[in-house]
Write an enzyme that holds these catalytic residues in place. Structure first.
Site, PDB file in Angstrom:
ATOM      1  N   CYS A 100     -61.450 -86.084  53.820  1.00  0.00           N
ATOM      2  CA  CYS A 100     -61.748 -85.256  54.996  1.00  0.00           C
ATOM      3  C   CYS A 100     -60.478 -84.523  55.420  1.00  0.00           C
ATOM      4  O   CYS A 100     -59.455 -85.149  55.659  1.00  0.00           O
ATOM      5  CB  CYS A 100     -62.264 -86.146  56.131  1.00  0.00           C
ATOM      6  SG  CYS A 100     -62.331 -85.333  57.730  1.00  0.00           S
ATOM      7  N   CYS A 104     -62.764 -78.818  60.472  1.00  0.00           N
ATOM      8  CA  CYS A 104     -64.049 -78.139  60.672  1.00  0.00           C
ATOM      9  C   CYS A 104     -64.680 -78.444  62.032  1.00  0.00           C
ATOM     10  O   CYS A 104     -65.519 -77.678  62.507  1.00  0.00           O
ATOM     11  CB  CYS A 104     -65.034 -78.556  59.590  1.00  0.00           C
ATOM     12  SG  CYS A 104     -64.272 -79.052  58.055  1.00  0.00           S
ATOM     13  N   THR A 191     -62.145 -87.583  64.372  1.00  0.00           N
ATOM     14  CA  THR A 191     -61.526 -87.148  63.128  1.00  0.00           C
ATOM     15  C   THR A 191     -60.538 -86.036  63.421  1.00  0.00           C
ATOM     16  O   THR A 191     -60.891 -85.034  63.998  1.00  0.00           O
ATOM     17  CB  THR A 191     -62.625 -86.599  62.193  1.00  0.00           C
ATOM     18  OG1 THR A 191     -63.600 -87.614  62.025  1.00  0.00           O
ATOM     19  CG2 THR A 191     -62.062 -86.197  60.850  1.00  0.00           C
ATOM     20  N   GLU A 257     -59.222 -91.373  61.789  1.00  0.00           N
ATOM     21  CA  GLU A 257     -60.053 -91.303  62.984  1.00  0.00           C
ATOM     22  C   GLU A 257     -59.337 -92.055  64.103  1.00  0.00           C
ATOM     23  O   GLU A 257     -58.633 -93.025  63.833  1.00  0.00           O
ATOM     24  CB  GLU A 257     -61.436 -91.947  62.766  1.00  0.00           C
ATOM     25  CG  GLU A 257     -62.358 -91.186  61.835  1.00  0.00           C
ATOM     26  CD  GLU A 257     -61.983 -91.364  60.371  1.00  0.00           C
ATOM     27  OE1 GLU A 257     -61.364 -92.396  60.052  1.00  0.00           O
ATOM     28  OE2 GLU A 257     -62.271 -90.481  59.551  1.00  0.00           O
ATOM     29  N   HIS A 292     -72.242 -78.824  62.126  1.00  0.00           N
ATOM     30  CA  HIS A 292     -71.494 -79.846  61.377  1.00  0.00           C
ATOM     31  C   HIS A 292     -72.344 -80.439  60.252  1.00  0.00           C
ATOM     32  O   HIS A 292     -71.807 -80.887  59.242  1.00  0.00           O
ATOM     33  CB  HIS A 292     -70.955 -80.926  62.311  1.00  0.00           C
ATOM     34  CG  HIS A 292     -69.650 -81.495  61.821  1.00  0.00           C
ATOM     35  ND1 HIS A 292     -68.548 -80.716  61.567  1.00  0.00           N
ATOM     36  CD2 HIS A 292     -69.290 -82.758  61.481  1.00  0.00           C
ATOM     37  CE1 HIS A 292     -67.561 -81.465  61.106  1.00  0.00           C
ATOM     38  NE2 HIS A 292     -67.988 -82.714  61.041  1.00  0.00           N
ATOM     39  N   TYR A 296     -71.234 -80.492  56.090  1.00  0.00           N
ATOM     40  CA  TYR A 296     -71.255 -81.591  55.112  1.00  0.00           C
ATOM     41  C   TYR A 296     -71.756 -81.123  53.746  1.00  0.00           C
ATOM     42  O   TYR A 296     -71.447 -81.733  52.729  1.00  0.00           O
ATOM     43  CB  TYR A 296     -72.130 -82.732  55.629  1.00  0.00           C
ATOM     44  CG  TYR A 296     -71.424 -83.636  56.620  1.00  0.00           C
ATOM     45  CD1 TYR A 296     -70.351 -83.181  57.372  1.00  0.00           C
ATOM     46  CD2 TYR A 296     -71.833 -84.947  56.802  1.00  0.00           C
ATOM     47  CE1 TYR A 296     -69.707 -84.005  58.276  1.00  0.00           C
ATOM     48  CE2 TYR A 296     -71.188 -85.786  57.704  1.00  0.00           C
ATOM     49  CZ  TYR A 296     -70.131 -85.303  58.443  1.00  0.00           C
ATOM     50  OH  TYR A 296     -69.492 -86.120  59.327  1.00  0.00           O
ATOM     51  N   CYS A 299     -68.026 -79.957  52.511  1.00  0.00           N
ATOM     52  CA  CYS A 299     -66.907 -80.901  52.325  1.00  0.00           C
ATOM     53  C   CYS A 299     -67.287 -82.084  51.459  1.00  0.00           C
ATOM     54  O   CYS A 299     -66.526 -82.514  50.599  1.00  0.00           O
ATOM     55  CB  CYS A 299     -66.368 -81.357  53.672  1.00  0.00           C
ATOM     56  SG  CYS A 299     -67.322 -82.645  54.490  1.00  0.00           S
ATOM     57  N   GLU A 447     -68.875 -91.846  57.038  1.00  0.00           N
ATOM     58  CA  GLU A 447     -68.990 -90.566  57.746  1.00  0.00           C
ATOM     59  C   GLU A 447     -70.245 -89.798  57.284  1.00  0.00           C
ATOM     60  O   GLU A 447     -70.893 -89.121  58.079  1.00  0.00           O
ATOM     61  CB  GLU A 447     -67.752 -89.740  57.442  1.00  0.00           C
ATOM     62  CG  GLU A 447     -67.335 -88.799  58.536  1.00  0.00           C
ATOM     63  CD  GLU A 447     -65.966 -88.228  58.223  1.00  0.00           C
ATOM     64  OE1 GLU A 447     -65.842 -87.504  57.218  1.00  0.00           O
ATOM     65  OE2 GLU A 447     -65.022 -88.511  58.979  1.00  0.00           O
TER      66      GLU A 447
HETATM   67 FE1  SF4 Z   1     -64.105 -83.829  57.756  1.00  0.00          FE
HETATM   68 FE2  SF4 Z   1     -66.174 -82.828  56.426  1.00  0.00          FE
HETATM   69 FE3  SF4 Z   1     -66.272 -82.972  59.108  1.00  0.00          FE
HETATM   70 FE4  SF4 Z   1     -64.670 -81.223  57.854  1.00  0.00          FE
HETATM   71  S1  SF4 Z   1     -66.936 -81.267  57.805  1.00  0.00           S
HETATM   72  S2  SF4 Z   1     -64.126 -82.517  59.580  1.00  0.00           S
HETATM   73  S3  SF4 Z   1     -64.008 -82.388  56.084  1.00  0.00           S
HETATM   74  S4  SF4 Z   1     -66.196 -84.690  57.666  1.00  0.00           S
END
Ligand code: SF4
Length: 481
Positions: A100, A104, A191, A257, A292, A296, A299, A447
């Site tokens: 991560c 984002c 995070t 985190e 978000h 995902y 990422c 996560e």
């Molecule tokens: Fe982390 Fe993925 Fe959330 Fe970006 S989208 S903050 S990489 S978990």
């Protein structure tokens, strides 16, 4: 204003003087700490990519607020192309960090607050939207990293915020002043908070009448007086503190985190973007979560590529890459990974303009994307474990390679396919271990399950968006009933 590179970003974070409670101690020189530094490097990668020859075209974009060139991680999406590019950018960051990279959350919060503040102003005559535009223009100009803070501790899950024995279980306004408010509470699972210059705080659920004090959204610098950070543990995290650090698996990067506590923190009026408009809180929660959930699809597939690559490598090193059942397992991993990516791209391609002018993803498809993410990385981790073998749980420490006596046994008995270096084979095993059961599994698995909302939250949204009446109508028309 120049776009920061990774080194300039790290220096700017260090200058904030952030502190955290970590392993029972208050740590001041946080960013040199071996537990924290890998996460800072991962966030820095999002800055360096804006300068890389091959990546700058993807990572740079013109701001809709200032007209200047900015990092896409601070961009208010202006088209479905922008939404798609966001997902592609996130996949790239997952590819190069294998973890991560944290940046984002603020991007997703900003796009949600931008449209909700506009709609709130139109309904109530408030002045949040222009205020937010001014704030975010500064974030873009200074190329800041912003954390998005949503999840409250929630206390007794069967009770509303105002029914809790301790009303601080949901972050709330405890005092109203002429020029701002004072807030108290905590946000969990933060995070990237320790690697951010700023944070945007949002409510965690839709609020009802009588819960106006909990319907609050604002921004604040991370080093504001009254904010405390409690560092979260990850499985095997202290391997990062060992002399060689060679058993961590991901030598350079890692996620992190924290739990963030707000001890009566003053929020000036110009940083407040929602304050008691309870009906807007639901929209804000849903939009941030949907952005978000789209994220995902980028990422997690980027990290998934790394896991697939490591699994294919270990199969080759073990001399079984041509075995049909091994090839099939790797094909299955690719299929799962690309399905998640396809959902991220699909919800972007089907996006639409909000009333405020920025672009929002298709809600149904974003929730489908995330629901797949709650399952597929687990299956991919199972397949990687299957292919890698039991050595994943029993491999001796790589530090033994520095000891001539131990090294002779490691090299002799961990040799596998012709020409494979035993120490390199051990490193690949450690990388897989990192992602399926080590510190990387926090980002890649836990996560994936709970980040951006647990699976039931996506099911509820899918149920709401499914438009079953229309589907029943379709069926009825075919049957002429
Ligand atoms: Fe982390 Fe993925 Fe959330 Fe970006 S989208 S903050 S990489 S978990």
């Amino acid at each position: 204003m120049a776009l920061k590179n990774g080194r300039e970003y790290i220096e700017s974070i260090k200058s904030l003087g952030l502190e955290a409670h970590l392993l029972g101690e208050k740590v001041k020189s946080l960013h040199d700490h071996p537990l924290v530094a890998p996460s800072l490097r991962a966030a820095a990668a999002t800055y360096d990519c804006a300068h890389g020859e091959e990546t700058r075209g993807l990572f740079r974009v013109l701001s809709s607020l200032t007209g200047e060139e900015i990092n896409r991680f601070t961009h208010l999406h202006q088209s479905t192309e922008d939404l798609k590019n966001k997902v592609i950018m996130q996949r790239h960051c997952g590819n190069i960090t294998g973890c991560c990279f944290q940046r984002c959350v603020g991007l997703d919060a900003a796009n949600a607050v931008f449209s909700v503040s506009y709609e709130c102003d139109r309904k109530y005559g408030t002045a949040y939207h222009d205020r937010f535009r001014r704030y975010w223009a500064q974030v873009q100009r200074q190329d800041l990293m912003v954390d998005g803070a949503m999840t409250d501790p929630k206390g007794d899950r069967g009770k509303r915020p105002k029914e809790q024995r301790d009303p601080d279980m949901f972050l709330r306004v405890v005092e109203r002043k002429p020029n701002g408010v004072v807030v108290r509470g905590a946000k969990l699972h933060q995070t990237g908070m320790l690697n951010s210059h700023e944070m945007i705080v949002m409510p965690t659920i839709s609020m009802k009448s009588g819960e106006e004090d909990w319907a609050i959204c604002f921004s604040i610098p991370t080093n504001t007086k009254g904010i405390r950070q409690l560092y979260g543990r990850q499985a095997s995290d202290t391997r990062k503190m060992e002399r060689t650090g060679s058993d961590v698996g991901n030598p350079r990067f890692g996620g992190q985190e924290v739990m963030t506590v707000f001890e009566d923190v003053f929020i000036p009026e110009e940083r407040i973007f929602l304050n008691g408009e309870i009906d807007q809180s639901e929209k804000l929660v849903e939009r941030f979560a949907a952005y978000h959930r789209q994220s995902y699809g980028g990422c997690k597939t980027g990290v998934g590529d790394v896991l697939i690559g490591a699994t294919a490598l270990i199969a080759r090193m073990n001399g079984v890459e041509r075995a049909s059942h091994i090839r099939d397992k790797i094909v299955e991993m690719v299929h799962l990974n690309e399905t998640m990516f396809a959902c991220g791209i699909a919800c972007s391609a089907m996006g639409h303009a909000t009333q405020a002018g920025n672009y929002e993803i298709d809600m149904l498809l974003a929730n489908v994307c995330k629901l797949n993410v709650t399952r597929f990385p687990y299956e991919m981790a199972r397949l990687a474990t299957d292919v890698a073998g039991g050595i994943l749980g029993t491999l001796p420490g790589l530090a033994g390679l520095d000891d001539p006596e131990e090294r002779q046994y490691l090299e002799k008995y961990f040799a596998a396919a012709e020409g494979v270096d035993a120490s390199e084979r051990m490193k690949v095993v450690r990388l897989i271990e990192n992602l399926v059961t080590g510190p990387g599994a926090v980002g890649y698995l836990i996560e994936s399950m709970h980040g951006a909302g647990s699976p039931m939250a996506q099911r509820i949204m899918i149920g709401r968006q499914a438009d079953l009446d229309r589907k029943m109508d379709r069926a009825s028309k075919i049957l002429n009933i």
